[in-house]
Design a protein around this motif. Structure first.
Motif, PDB file in Angstrom:
ATOM      1  N   MET A   1      -6.522  -1.904  -5.941  1.00  0.00           N
ATOM      2  CA  MET A   1      -7.625  -1.290  -5.209  1.00  0.00           C
ATOM      3  C   MET A   1      -7.779  -1.979  -3.841  1.00  0.00           C
ATOM      4  SD  MET A   1      -8.744   0.982  -7.416  1.00  0.00           S
ATOM      5  CE  MET A   1     -10.398   1.414  -6.909  1.00  0.00           C
ATOM      6  N   LYS A   2      -8.024  -1.185  -2.808  1.00  0.00           N
ATOM      7  CA  LYS A   2      -8.128  -1.724  -1.462  1.00  0.00           C
ATOM      8  C   LYS A   2      -9.536  -2.239  -1.157  1.00  0.00           C
ATOM      9  CE  LYS A   2      -7.417  -0.419   3.398  1.00  0.00           C
ATOM     10  NZ  LYS A   2      -6.977   0.667   4.326  1.00  0.00           N
ATOM     11  N   TYR A   3     -10.557  -1.506  -1.583  1.00  0.00           N
ATOM     12  CA  TYR A   3     -11.925  -1.859  -1.260  1.00  0.00           C
ATOM     13  C   TYR A   3     -12.743  -2.315  -2.475  1.00  0.00           C
ATOM     14  CZ  TYR A   3     -10.859   0.747   3.035  1.00  0.00           C
ATOM     15  OH  TYR A   3     -10.288   1.195   4.198  1.00  0.00           O
ATOM     16  N   PHE A   9     -17.586  -2.568  -4.239  1.00  0.00           N
ATOM     17  CA  PHE A   9     -17.114  -2.762  -2.865  1.00  0.00           C
ATOM     18  C   PHE A   9     -18.046  -3.785  -2.236  1.00  0.00           C
ATOM     19  CE2 PHE A   9     -15.741  -0.167   1.152  1.00  0.00           C
ATOM     20  CZ  PHE A   9     -15.480  -1.334   1.827  1.00  0.00           C
ATOM     21  N   GLN A  21     -18.608   3.238   6.158  1.00  0.00           N
ATOM     22  CA  GLN A  21     -17.993   3.318   4.831  1.00  0.00           C
ATOM     23  C   GLN A  21     -19.026   3.711   3.784  1.00  0.00           C
ATOM     24  OE1 GLN A  21     -16.591  -0.696   5.050  1.00  0.00           O
ATOM     25  NE2 GLN A  21     -14.459  -0.108   5.407  1.00  0.00           N
ATOM     26  N   GLU A 125     -10.366   5.264  -6.646  1.00  0.00           N
ATOM     27  CA  GLU A 125      -9.167   5.450  -5.829  1.00  0.00           C
ATOM     28  C   GLU A 125      -9.320   6.657  -4.903  1.00  0.00           C
ATOM     29  OE1 GLU A 125      -6.140   5.712  -8.766  1.00  0.00           O
ATOM     30  OE2 GLU A 125      -5.989   3.529  -9.060  1.00  0.00           O
ATOM     31  N   GLU A 128     -11.594   5.613  -2.056  1.00  0.00           N
ATOM     32  CA  GLU A 128     -10.868   4.800  -1.080  1.00  0.00           C
ATOM     33  C   GLU A 128     -10.006   5.663  -0.179  1.00  0.00           C
ATOM     34  OE1 GLU A 128     -10.597   0.455  -3.267  1.00  0.00           O
ATOM     35  OE2 GLU A 128      -8.766   1.624  -3.037  1.00  0.00           O
ATOM     36  N   ILE A 131     -12.289   7.303   2.331  1.00  0.00           N
ATOM     37  CA  ILE A 131     -12.704   6.345   3.354  1.00  0.00           C
ATOM     38  C   ILE A 131     -11.614   6.174   4.406  1.00  0.00           C
ATOM     39  CG2 ILE A 131     -13.182   3.879   3.764  1.00  0.00           C
ATOM     40  CD1 ILE A 131     -14.651   3.834   1.084  1.00  0.00           C
ATOM     41  N   ASP A 132     -10.361   6.212   3.968  1.00  0.00           N
ATOM     42  CA  ASP A 132      -9.225   6.045   4.881  1.00  0.00           C
ATOM     43  C   ASP A 132      -8.766   7.352   5.521  1.00  0.00           C
ATOM     44  OD1 ASP A 132      -9.144   3.333   4.521  1.00  0.00           O
ATOM     45  OD2 ASP A 132      -7.624   3.377   2.941  1.00  0.00           O
TER      46      ASP A 132
END
Length: 444
Positions: A1-3, A9, A21, A125, A128, A131-132
């Motif tokens: 997971m990125k965030y 988060f 975000q 996911e 995320e 968000i991107d």
């Protein structure tokens, strides 16, 4: 997971986690549970007392209503209060704005599914990816646009739930509470007052900046002094969002999550209320605590760190009690997440039923001296993959020879690698931890 880490988060407000975000999280959640299914979503939201929580609350709500969701505002409430109300009020999901035990400069966003526990990873996911800017979603228009509802009755129902969970009186019991200037500040005392306790409260005057500052479960010294100086029977300290609890016995000694699991597990098992006769701690639990479970003929299954992992194990195997040394305790027959105030009530239940002081209840457990060293790193995964660290751990295990243990792990919420050592003496634990931490720094 990125965030999203093990607890949502989280990051420094408007740096690691920013208001744009937060708006996008609201946009996706409102759409995913509403317009994407051809319906109007109902979302409940709460926050802790840090200054930036108001900013993030406004951003998330703007995103939610722009995507067509109706938002029910609980205002300041413990995280488990949001989890409880999601189920009690039949909401599509819940959102909690908090960075738990972190300083006021940080904040976080925790998402709760309709069953009252942490959001599924596949949904996180997708959030995320949104968000991107990997895909777009439509805005609500006309009568699809959502609204906000002041939902203080939801908070009152949570307080009533805590009170009704206690089938005992605390009349004549002197209790100290440290609310960490956080979400417990307006909830814990009314609960103990309703049960008849003589309550002494500290750190219950939040100003937006003093959450967790030299108080609460991460700075328990003030509560220890209060208990001793005022001759109290017991004390309880919560963290910023009140999902964890540590206790202080009548002598001023700290009773951590391991010890709480021990006394509650032993009590529940005695009364046939511990599913499978099994407690679910994490790999961070003290070696002495695990030995005490063996002596008490209690089974245990350890999980990775994080109450999310503890609950996943409990849910999968039907276990009813689990938690962390830090004070996240889950009573699976009552709730689906750690609840600091509920934990303190369950400790009081054991004390009242067994007619013993807290120090007497924990006496059978000999905790091993533990040293924890946190090393700041930039690349947690890269550091953890180092062969030099693996070699250092192997050498430490050989030195301990089964009379202690070492655990090196990456934090799930901060840029840290944690080195934890338990040994028969404090000096040995500190020496081994320092040596391994030096290796971590050398490869960081």
């Amino acid at each position: 997971m990125k965030y999203f880490g093990t607890d949502g988060f989280r990051g420094r407000a408007n740096e690691g986690l920013n208001v744009d975000q937060a708006f996008k999280i609201g946009r996706f959640v409102g759409w995913h549970y509403g317009l994407d299914q051809g319906r109007k979503a109902r979302i409940v939201i709460g926050k802790d007392t840090r200054r930036s929580s108001y900013m993030f609350e406004s951003a998330i709500i703007a995103g939610l209503v722009a995507s067509g969701a109706d938002v029910y505002m609980l205002h300041v409430i413990p995280t488990p209060g949001v989890c409880y109300e999601v189920v009690d009020g039949s909401f599509d999901c819940g959102i909690m704005i908090s960075a738990s035990h972190n300083p006021y400069t940080d904040n976080g966003i925790k998402l709760v599914n309709r069953e009252g526990y942490k959001m599924e990873e596949e949904v996180l996911e997708q959030i995320e990816a949104y968000i991107d800017d990997e895909f777009e979603i439509p805005l609500a228009t006309a009568n699809q646009i959502g609204c906000t509802v002041d939902y203080m009755q939801g908070r009152n129902r949570y307080i009533a739930h805590l009170i009704s969970s206690a089938n005992f009186s605390l009349q004549g019991v002197k209790v100290g509470l440290d609310c960490a200037n956080g979400a417990a500040s307006s909830v814990a005392k009314p609960v103990f007052d309703a049960l008849g306790a003589d309550v002494r409260v500290i750190s219950n005057a939040p100003d937006g900046f003093n959450i967790n500052v030299d108080c609460g479960s991460t700075h328990i010294e003030r509560l220890q002094r209060l208990v001793v100086e005022q001759g109290l029977d017991v004390g309880f300290a919560y963290d910023g969002d009140a999902d964890r609890c540590l206790a202080v016995d009548e002598n001023g000694h700290v009773v951590d999550g391991d010890l709480i699991l021990y006394i509650c597990g032993k009590y529940l098992n005695k009364h046939g209320r511990l599913s499978g006769g099994t407690v679910v701690p994490t790999v961070m639990s003290n070696f002495g605590f695990l030995k005490a479970l063996d002596i008490a003929s209690l089974n245990y299954v350890t999980t990775a760190v994080g109450d999310k992992n503890v609950f996943a194990c409990m849910r999968e195997n039907g276990y009813s009690l689990g938690g962390e040394q830090s004070g996240h305790i889950i009573f699976g027959d009552i709730e689906k997440t750690g609840d600091g105030i509920m934990t303190s009530l369950r400790v009081m239940e054991v004390m009242r039923a067994e007619r013993e002081t807290l120090s007497e209840l924990v006496r059978p457990v000999r905790l091993y001296p533990q040293t924890l060293v946190n090393v700041t790193v930039e690349d947690r995964d890269g550091v953890m993959a180092s062969e030099a660290i693996a070699q250092a751990v192997a050498e430490a295990e050989e030195r301990l020879a089964g009379n202690g243990r070492i655990l090196v792990r990456a934090s799930g919420t901060e840029p840290l690698v944690r080195v934890m050592v338990e040994a028969e003496t404090e000096g040995e634990a500190s020496e081994i931890a320092a040596a391994v931490a030096d290796v971590v720094r050398s490869v960081a």
